[in-house]
Design a protein around this motif. Structure first.
Motif, PDB file in Angstrom:
ATOM      1  N   SER A 151       0.825  -1.205   0.000  1.00 11.97           N
ATOM      2  CA  SER A 151       0.000   0.000   0.000  1.00 11.97           C
ATOM      3  C   SER A 151       0.860   1.256   0.000  1.00 11.97           C
ATOM      4  CB  SER A 151      -0.954   0.013   1.196  1.00 11.97           C
ATOM      5  OG  SER A 151      -0.227   0.044   2.404  1.00 11.97           O
ATOM      6  N   ALA A 152       2.028   1.207   0.640  1.00 20.43           N
ATOM      7  CA  ALA A 152       2.916   2.376   0.646  1.00 20.43           C
ATOM      8  C   ALA A 152       3.389   2.672  -0.770  1.00 20.43           C
ATOM      9  CB  ALA A 152       4.111   2.147   1.564  1.00 20.43           C
ATOM     10  N   LEU A 153       3.750   1.635  -1.520  1.00 15.90           N
ATOM     11  CA  LEU A 153       4.209   1.855  -2.894  1.00 15.90           C
ATOM     12  C   LEU A 153       3.088   2.401  -3.764  1.00 15.90           C
ATOM     13  CD1 LEU A 153       6.380  -1.297  -3.572  1.00 15.90           C
ATOM     14  CD2 LEU A 153       7.161   1.035  -3.226  1.00 15.90           C
ATOM     15  N   HIS A 154       1.878   1.896  -3.579  1.00 24.11           N
ATOM     16  CA  HIS A 154       0.769   2.325  -4.412  1.00 24.11           C
ATOM     17  C   HIS A 154       0.295   3.736  -4.087  1.00 24.11           C
ATOM     18  CE1 HIS A 154       0.464  -1.415  -6.498  1.00 24.11           C
ATOM     19  NE2 HIS A 154       0.480  -2.063  -5.356  1.00 24.11           N
ATOM     20  N   GLN A 155       0.678   4.275  -2.943  1.00 27.72           N
ATOM     21  CA  GLN A 155       0.258   5.618  -2.569  1.00 27.72           C
ATOM     22  C   GLN A 155       1.149   6.688  -3.188  1.00 27.72           C
ATOM     23  OE1 GLN A 155       0.319   5.577   1.675  1.00 27.72           O
ATOM     24  NE2 GLN A 155      -1.218   3.988   1.809  1.00 27.72           N
ATOM     25  N   LEU A 156       2.277   6.290  -3.712  1.00 30.68           N
ATOM     26  CA  LEU A 156       3.237   7.267  -4.206  1.00 30.68           C
ATOM     27  C   LEU A 156       3.089   7.498  -5.709  1.00 30.68           C
ATOM     28  CD1 LEU A 156       6.393   6.025  -2.307  1.00 30.68           C
ATOM     29  CD2 LEU A 156       4.932   7.950  -1.730  1.00 30.68           C
ATOM     30  N   ASP A 204       6.237  12.029  -6.089  1.00 30.71           N
ATOM     31  CA  ASP A 204       6.514  11.686  -4.702  1.00 30.71           C
ATOM     32  C   ASP A 204       7.776  10.831  -4.624  1.00 30.71           C
ATOM     33  OD1 ASP A 204       4.206  12.986  -3.768  1.00 30.71           O
ATOM     34  OD2 ASP A 204       2.990  11.205  -4.172  1.00 30.71           O
ATOM     35  N   MET A 205       7.899   9.901  -5.558  1.00 29.46           N
ATOM     36  CA  MET A 205       9.069   9.040  -5.583  1.00 29.46           C
ATOM     37  C   MET A 205      10.320   9.858  -5.891  1.00 29.46           C
ATOM     38  SD  MET A 205       9.434   5.939  -4.969  1.00 29.46           S
ATOM     39  CE  MET A 205      10.882   4.953  -4.916  1.00 29.46           C
ATOM     40  N   LYS A 213      13.426   2.684   1.516  1.00 29.13           N
ATOM     41  CA  LYS A 213      12.481   1.894   2.292  1.00 29.13           C
ATOM     42  C   LYS A 213      12.094   2.643   3.565  1.00 29.13           C
ATOM     43  CE  LYS A 213      12.194  -2.952   3.540  1.00 29.13           C
ATOM     44  NZ  LYS A 213      12.972  -4.183   3.698  1.00 29.13           N
ATOM     45  N   VAL A 214      13.087   3.193   4.253  1.00 23.70           N
ATOM     46  CA  VAL A 214      12.838   3.974   5.470  1.00 23.70           C
ATOM     47  C   VAL A 214      12.015   5.215   5.137  1.00 23.70           C
ATOM     48  CG1 VAL A 214      13.956   5.386   7.250  1.00 23.70           C
ATOM     49  CG2 VAL A 214      14.863   3.113   6.704  1.00 23.70           C
ATOM     50  N   LEU A 215      12.413   5.927   4.076  1.00 23.15           N
ATOM     51  CA  LEU A 215      11.698   7.148   3.688  1.00 23.15           C
ATOM     52  C   LEU A 215      10.253   6.851   3.294  1.00 23.15           C
ATOM     53  CD1 LEU A 215      14.514   8.931   1.640  1.00 23.15           C
ATOM     54  CD2 LEU A 215      13.549   9.689   3.825  1.00 23.15           C
ATOM     55  N   MET A 216      10.029   5.732   2.591  1.00 26.50           N
ATOM     56  CA  MET A 216       8.668   5.381   2.183  1.00 26.50           C
ATOM     57  C   MET A 216       7.817   5.044   3.402  1.00 26.50           C
ATOM     58  SD  MET A 216       9.003   3.449  -1.499  1.00 26.50           S
ATOM     59  CE  MET A 216       9.423   1.910  -0.788  1.00 26.50           C
ATOM     60  N   ASN A 217       8.399   4.348   4.360  1.00 30.37           N
ATOM     61  CA  ASN A 217       7.652   4.036   5.579  1.00 30.37           C
ATOM     62  C   ASN A 217       7.300   5.311   6.337  1.00 30.37           C
ATOM     63  OD1 ASN A 217       7.323   1.266   5.433  1.00 30.37           O
ATOM     64  ND2 ASN A 217       9.339   0.863   6.292  1.00 30.37           N
ATOM     65  N   LYS A 218       8.247   6.239   6.430  1.00 28.63           N
ATOM     66  CA  LYS A 218       7.964   7.518   7.095  1.00 28.63           C
ATOM     67  C   LYS A 218       6.852   8.254   6.366  1.00 28.63           C
ATOM     68  CE  LYS A 218      12.469   8.566   9.102  1.00 28.63           C
ATOM     69  NZ  LYS A 218      13.634   9.448   9.009  1.00 28.63           N
ATOM     70  N   SER A 252       4.489   7.078   4.369  1.00 23.43           N
ATOM     71  CA  SER A 252       3.176   6.448   4.489  1.00 23.43           C
ATOM     72  C   SER A 252       2.632   6.587   5.907  1.00 23.43           C
ATOM     73  CB  SER A 252       3.231   4.983   4.063  1.00 23.43           C
ATOM     74  OG  SER A 252       4.096   4.255   4.902  1.00 23.43           O
ATOM     75  N   ASN A 253       3.491   6.601   6.913  1.00 17.94           N
ATOM     76  CA  ASN A 253       3.032   6.810   8.287  1.00 17.94           C
ATOM     77  C   ASN A 253       2.531   8.229   8.487  1.00 17.94           C
ATOM     78  OD1 ASN A 253       3.488   4.215   9.147  1.00 17.94           O
ATOM     79  ND2 ASN A 253       5.565   4.635   9.837  1.00 17.94           N
ATOM     80  N   HIS A 254       3.166   9.203   7.837  1.00 20.92           N
ATOM     81  CA  HIS A 254       2.722  10.595   7.947  1.00 20.92           C
ATOM     82  C   HIS A 254       1.401  10.819   7.242  1.00 20.92           C
ATOM     83  CE1 HIS A 254       6.092  12.288  10.055  1.00 20.92           C
ATOM     84  NE2 HIS A 254       6.910  11.638   9.270  1.00 20.92           N
ATOM     85  N   SER A 255       1.127  10.024   6.201  1.00 21.76           N
ATOM     86  CA  SER A 255      -0.146  10.208   5.502  1.00 21.76           C
ATOM     87  C   SER A 255      -1.302   9.590   6.266  1.00 21.76           C
ATOM     88  CB  SER A 255      -0.058   9.603   4.095  1.00 21.76           C
ATOM     89  OG  SER A 255      -0.006   8.196   4.185  1.00 21.76           O
ATOM     90  N   GLY A 256      -0.975   8.785   7.277  1.00 22.83           N
ATOM     91  CA  GLY A 256      -2.014   8.179   8.101  1.00 22.83           C
ATOM     92  C   GLY A 256      -2.707   7.008   7.441  1.00 22.83           C
ATOM     93  N   GLN A 257      -2.182   6.536   6.304  1.00 22.76           N
ATOM     94  CA  GLN A 257      -2.863   5.469   5.581  1.00 22.76           C
ATOM     95  C   GLN A 257      -2.214   4.112   5.788  1.00 22.76           C
ATOM     96  OE1 GLN A 257      -3.169   6.731   1.560  1.00 22.76           O
ATOM     97  NE2 GLN A 257      -4.323   8.549   2.080  1.00 22.76           N
ATOM     98  N   TYR A 258      -1.094   4.082   6.436  1.00 24.83           N
ATOM     99  CA  TYR A 258      -0.406   2.806   6.636  1.00 24.83           C
ATOM    100  C   TYR A 258       0.160   2.798   8.038  1.00 24.83           C
ATOM    101  CZ  TYR A 258       3.166  -0.768   6.413  1.00 24.83           C
ATOM    102  OH  TYR A 258       3.952  -1.842   6.674  1.00 24.83           O
ATOM    103  N   THR A 259      -0.119   1.776   8.780  1.00 25.89           N
ATOM    104  CA  THR A 259       0.367   1.723  10.154  1.00 25.89           C
ATOM    105  C   THR A 259       1.279   0.542  10.399  1.00 25.89           C
ATOM    106  OG1 THR A 259      -1.606   0.519  10.826  1.00 25.89           O
ATOM    107  CG2 THR A 259      -1.638   2.932  11.083  1.00 25.89           C
ATOM    108  N   GLY A 260       1.582  -0.216   9.324  1.00 23.66           N
ATOM    109  CA  GLY A 260       2.360  -1.421   9.379  1.00 23.66           C
ATOM    110  C   GLY A 260       3.514  -1.388  10.218  1.00 23.66           C
TER     111      GLY A 260
END
Length: 188
Positions: A112-117, A121-122, A173-178, A180-188
């Motif tokens: 989901s993080a990849l699909h949100q970008l 954004d990338m 990977k770290v940046l994408m997790n950050k 997606s966490n800031h967007s509130g759509q991924y909590t993995g």
């Protein structure tokens, strides 16, 4: 490594294009067409789509060429504009947005993080990488160069190129997790 003669030729070519000299515009297009076309082809669904994106990119190049300051490579500057045209094309089209291949063999960060970008954004995340790591990543992931070709181009060993690519993947990977966490759509 670009020589002084190459830099002077590029400067003359750019100046000719800025002065609306059709021959200079054709030479610039022909010089960078193969590389930019290969980049577009990697993401396009058809040859026609790749050409459409490429021509849109070159239109952007010619309208913004007067802003090029010769601070970096002309090819890199053109590549960035064509890439942004590709991002705009997929963002505006009804087709599925396509993404840069970041992880081919590593464990996925989050689908989901990849699909949100979007592309931009990338690109924004890639711009946060250290310069050498970012350059190797672009050459490998976007342009399709091998580690041997990257090594020759940048004056580094194949192993150093591989290290930079691995480092880029880890940092992205770290940046994408950050992100997606800031967007509130991924909590993995």
């Amino acid at each position: 490594m670009a020589t002084q003669k190459d830099n002077n030729n590029e400067r003359e070519l750019v100046e000719g294009c800025v002065n609306n000299d059709r021959r200079s515009q054709e030479l610039l297009y022909r010089k960078f067409f193969p590389t930019m076309y290969r980049m577009c082809q990697r993401y396009a669904n058809s040859e026609e789509e790749a050409v459409e994106i490429l021509n849109s990119g070159f239109l952007r190049v010619f309208t913004k060429l007067h802003t090029f300051q010769f601070a970096g490579s002309l090819e890199g500057w053109i590549r960035r504009l064509v890439f942004h045209s590709m991002a705009d094309y997929y963002r505006k089209s009804d087709k599925k947005v396509r993404f840069l291949p970041v992880e081919d063999w590593d464990a996925p960060t989050s689908t989901s993080a990849l699909h949100q970008l979007y592309f931009e954004d990338m690109v924004s995340l890639i711009d946060k990488l250290p310069k050498a790591t970012r350059e190797v990543f672009w050459l490998y992931a976007v342009d399709g160069y091998t580690h041997m070709e990257i090594g020759k181009r940048l004056g580094i060993s194949d192993g150093t190129s591989k290290w930079h690519l691995s480092n880029a993947r880890k940092k992205l990977k770290v940046l994408m997790n950050k992100e997606s966490n800031h967007s509130g759509q991924y909590t993995g």
